[in-house]
Design a protein around this motif. Structure first.
Motif, PDB file in Angstrom:
ATOM      1  N   ARG A 207       0.552  -1.878   0.397  1.00 55.94           N
ATOM      2  CA  ARG A 207      -0.335   0.045  -0.001  1.00 55.94           C
ATOM      3  C   ARG A 207       1.023   1.103  -0.004  1.00 55.94           C
ATOM      4  NH1 ARG A 207      -4.569  -2.384   1.907  1.00 55.94           N
ATOM      5  NH2 ARG A 207      -4.792  -3.639   2.783  1.00 55.94           N
ATOM      6  N   ARG A 208       0.362   2.096   0.477  1.00 56.98           N
ATOM      7  CA  ARG A 208       1.674   3.977   1.071  1.00 56.98           C
ATOM      8  C   ARG A 208       2.494   3.873   1.932  1.00 56.98           C
ATOM      9  NH1 ARG A 208       0.218   3.363  -3.554  1.00 56.98           N
ATOM     10  NH2 ARG A 208      -1.438   4.726  -4.410  1.00 56.98           N
ATOM     11  N   ILE A 209       3.258   4.154   1.779  1.00 57.72           N
ATOM     12  CA  ILE A 209       4.568   3.669   2.822  1.00 57.72           C
ATOM     13  C   ILE A 209       5.002   5.643   3.584  1.00 57.72           C
ATOM     14  CG2 ILE A 209       5.905   2.634   0.936  1.00 57.72           C
ATOM     15  CD1 ILE A 209       7.475   5.614   0.051  1.00 57.72           C
ATOM     16  N   LYS A 213       0.242   9.625   1.674  1.00 59.78           N
ATOM     17  CA  LYS A 213       0.126   9.257   0.922  1.00 59.78           C
ATOM     18  C   LYS A 213      -0.833   8.476   0.540  1.00 59.78           C
ATOM     19  CE  LYS A 213       4.703   8.948  -1.566  1.00 59.78           C
ATOM     20  NZ  LYS A 213       6.341   8.234  -2.008  1.00 59.78           N
ATOM     21  N   PHE A 214      -1.001   8.327   2.158  1.00 60.04           N
ATOM     22  CA  PHE A 214      -2.491   7.267   2.452  1.00 60.04           C
ATOM     23  C   PHE A 214      -3.578   7.932   2.011  1.00 60.04           C
ATOM     24  CE2 PHE A 214      -5.027   5.132   5.580  1.00 60.04           C
ATOM     25  CZ  PHE A 214      -5.365   3.986   4.896  1.00 60.04           C
ATOM     26  N   MET A 215      -3.512   9.137   2.921  1.00 59.54           N
ATOM     27  CA  MET A 215      -4.568  10.299   2.564  1.00 59.54           C
ATOM     28  C   MET A 215      -4.654  10.646   1.367  1.00 59.54           C
ATOM     29  SD  MET A 215      -4.495  14.089   4.635  1.00 59.54           S
ATOM     30  CE  MET A 215      -4.227  13.306   5.960  1.00 59.54           C
ATOM     31  N   LYS A 216      -4.207  10.601   0.224  1.00 60.72           N
ATOM     32  CA  LYS A 216      -4.555  10.678  -1.000  1.00 60.72           C
ATOM     33  C   LYS A 216      -5.395  10.131  -1.183  1.00 60.72           C
ATOM     34  CE  LYS A 216      -0.848  14.494  -1.127  1.00 60.72           C
ATOM     35  NZ  LYS A 216       0.181  15.091  -2.213  1.00 60.72           N
ATOM     36  N   GLN A 217      -4.939   8.903  -1.043  1.00 63.82           N
ATOM     37  CA  GLN A 217      -5.324   7.620  -1.985  1.00 63.82           C
ATOM     38  C   GLN A 217      -6.522   7.351  -1.021  1.00 63.82           C
ATOM     39  OE1 GLN A 217      -4.175   3.501  -0.499  1.00 63.82           O
ATOM     40  NE2 GLN A 217      -3.514   3.328  -2.468  1.00 63.82           N
ATOM     41  N   VAL A 218      -7.159   7.539  -0.503  1.00 67.64           N
ATOM     42  CA  VAL A 218      -8.446   7.470   0.222  1.00 67.64           C
ATOM     43  C   VAL A 218      -9.297   7.994  -0.198  1.00 67.64           C
ATOM     44  CG1 VAL A 218      -7.959   5.339   2.222  1.00 67.64           C
ATOM     45  CG2 VAL A 218      -7.968   7.764   2.684  1.00 67.64           C
ATOM     46  N   TYR A 219      -8.318   9.536  -0.025  1.00 66.64           N
ATOM     47  CA  TYR A 219      -9.706  11.003  -0.582  1.00 66.64           C
ATOM     48  C   TYR A 219      -9.965  10.490  -2.155  1.00 66.64           C
ATOM     49  CZ  TYR A 219     -10.882  14.737  -2.736  1.00 66.64           C
ATOM     50  OH  TYR A 219     -10.500  15.514  -3.668  1.00 66.64           O
ATOM     51  N   LEU A 300     -11.537   9.766   7.649  1.00 62.87           N
ATOM     52  CA  LEU A 300     -11.608  11.121   7.910  1.00 62.87           C
ATOM     53  C   LEU A 300     -11.500  11.508   6.091  1.00 62.87           C
ATOM     54  CD1 LEU A 300     -10.575  12.718  10.372  1.00 62.87           C
ATOM     55  CD2 LEU A 300     -12.622  12.011   9.934  1.00 62.87           C
ATOM     56  N   ALA A 301     -10.768  10.951   5.589  1.00 64.99           N
ATOM     57  CA  ALA A 301     -10.599  11.553   3.900  1.00 64.99           C
ATOM     58  C   ALA A 301     -10.901  11.231   2.469  1.00 64.99           C
ATOM     59  CB  ALA A 301      -8.763  10.221   3.987  1.00 64.99           C
ATOM     60  N   TYR A 302     -11.919   9.228   3.275  1.00 64.26           N
ATOM     61  CA  TYR A 302     -12.434   8.908   2.746  1.00 64.26           C
ATOM     62  C   TYR A 302     -13.980   9.704   3.192  1.00 64.26           C
ATOM     63  CZ  TYR A 302     -15.401   5.513  -0.073  1.00 64.26           C
ATOM     64  OH  TYR A 302     -16.284   3.822  -0.371  1.00 64.26           O
ATOM     65  N   GLY A 303     -14.393   9.764   3.701  1.00 66.71           N
ATOM     66  CA  GLY A 303     -15.848  10.447   4.408  1.00 66.71           C
ATOM     67  C   GLY A 303     -15.337  12.187   3.384  1.00 66.71           C
ATOM     68  N   PHE A 304     -14.346  13.199   3.202  1.00 65.79           N
ATOM     69  CA  PHE A 304     -14.452  14.121   2.764  1.00 65.79           C
ATOM     70  C   PHE A 304     -14.716  13.552   1.314  1.00 65.79           C
ATOM     71  CE2 PHE A 304     -11.613  17.506   0.649  1.00 65.79           C
ATOM     72  CZ  PHE A 304     -12.491  18.565   1.007  1.00 65.79           C
TER      73      PHE A 304
END
Length: 332
Positions: A207-209, A213-219, A300-304
């Motif tokens: 996944r993300r390191i 980067k993880f925040m951008k991905q789930v957004y 939170l990022a997915y929800g946004f």
């Protein structure tokens, strides 16, 4: 190998180090009924030098950058196998992957299939925490690759396969990214093909390191889910709205704590404590501590992203490509 059973198609973009690890895991397979179609998607850091370092049938192609979906389509056009398999370049396979896959394929004969992903013991603590956030009951309900499913199983391209005839009938991946894999899965299911989850076919997925980067991905996952709901209305589920409800709830609790009482944060503290305790059952203390921010970021990022996409598409009535042009690749 003239007619391999499987054609492994891997798009790669500027990840030669990860590609080396992936090829090493393929070299170590107990059985090798496959060819590898390595599609370099316009990289400036190429992986071509790896081809001669492994005793594997690797067919390497370089093409302009048109996204992972179109690169997989390109690979399918070059592949010789009866089954097309897709892995992300940041995956590593256990040595018995193809032994397990072969056993289930020969027994059940699915038209399309996928397997779960998990973290390897060598992964960083952040990667393990992100893996927890993506698979935990407290964040996703434990439905990703598990026994619980919201609907018919939808393979994902980090660990996905289909028969050649399925590709010829329904076509390949679309130009959206992310979201190209559930889009293809929905079309395969709609066409009436047999789709299976093969739990024995596990991959280790990095996944993300880092959390950024993880925040951008789930957004992006949140944005794309609304687009897919528009394309396939019968796939809408209330559970997809839950991260947005969580986002609104957290904002409400924070406002309550600032304006009325600090005790407004108690529900959030209880929830994060449950995440920590649950993560600690199968992970180190460090991973359990990191699982808390990873889980909050995931929700939170997915929800946004989901909320923003709802506003742009369903309230303002914009077309997908106009509202989110960066989510679509131009084919060159």
């Amino acid at each position: 190998m003239s007619n391999p059973k499987y054609s492994i198609i891997i798009p790669v973009f500027n990840r030669p180090d990860e590609m080396r690890e992936m090829l090493e895991s393929l070299q170590n397979q107990t059985i090798k009924p496959f060819e590898i179609v390595l599609v370099e998607d316009g990289s400036t850091q190429k992986s071509d030098f790896l081809v001669d370092q492994f005793n594997l049938e690797i067919n390497y192609y370089y093409k302009p950058n048109t996204g992972p979906g179109d690169s997989r389509n390109f690979g399918m056009g070059k592949a010789k196998g009866n089954y097309f398999l897709f892995f992300d370049s940041d995956c590593v396979l256990p040595e018995d992957y193809f032994k397990n896959l072969d056993m289930v394929i020969d027994l059940t004969n699915p038209d399309a299939f996928g397997g779960p992903d998990t973290a390897h013991s060598s992964f960083s603590n952040v990667q393990k925490a992100i893996n927890y956030a993506m698979t935990s009951f407290f964040t996703t309900g434990g439905i990703r690759g598990g026994k619980k499913q919201l609907d018919k199983y939808q393979p994902r391209s980090f660990n996905m396969g289909l028969k050649r005839e399925v590709y010829e009938a329904v076509g390949g991946f679309s130009d959206i990214h992310p979201g190209e894999d559930p889009d293809l899965s929905f079309r395969i299911i709609k066409a009436g093909y047999k789709v299976s989850l093969i739990r024995e076919a596990v991959v280790f997925h990095k996944r993300r390191i880092d959390f950024g980067k993880f925040m951008k991905q789930v957004y992006k996952f949140g944005v794309v889910r609304v687009i897919l709901n528009r394309w396939y209305p019968d796939t809408r589920k209330l559970v997809y709205f839950l991260p947005t409800f969580f986002l609104v709830g957290v904002l409400g609790l924070v406002l309550w704590s600032v304006k009325i009482s600090v005790y407004g944060l108690v529900p959030l503290l209880v929830y994060t404590a449950l995440i920590f305790i649950d993560a600690l059952r199968n992970n180190s203390l460090s991973v359990a501590l990191l699982a808390v921010p990873a889980s909050l970021i995931q929700l939170l990022a997915y929800g946004f992203g989901f909320l923003k996409s709802q506003f742009q598409l369903n309230l303002l009535g914009k077309a997908e490509r106009m509202a989110f042009p960066s989510f679509f690749f131009d084919k060159k």
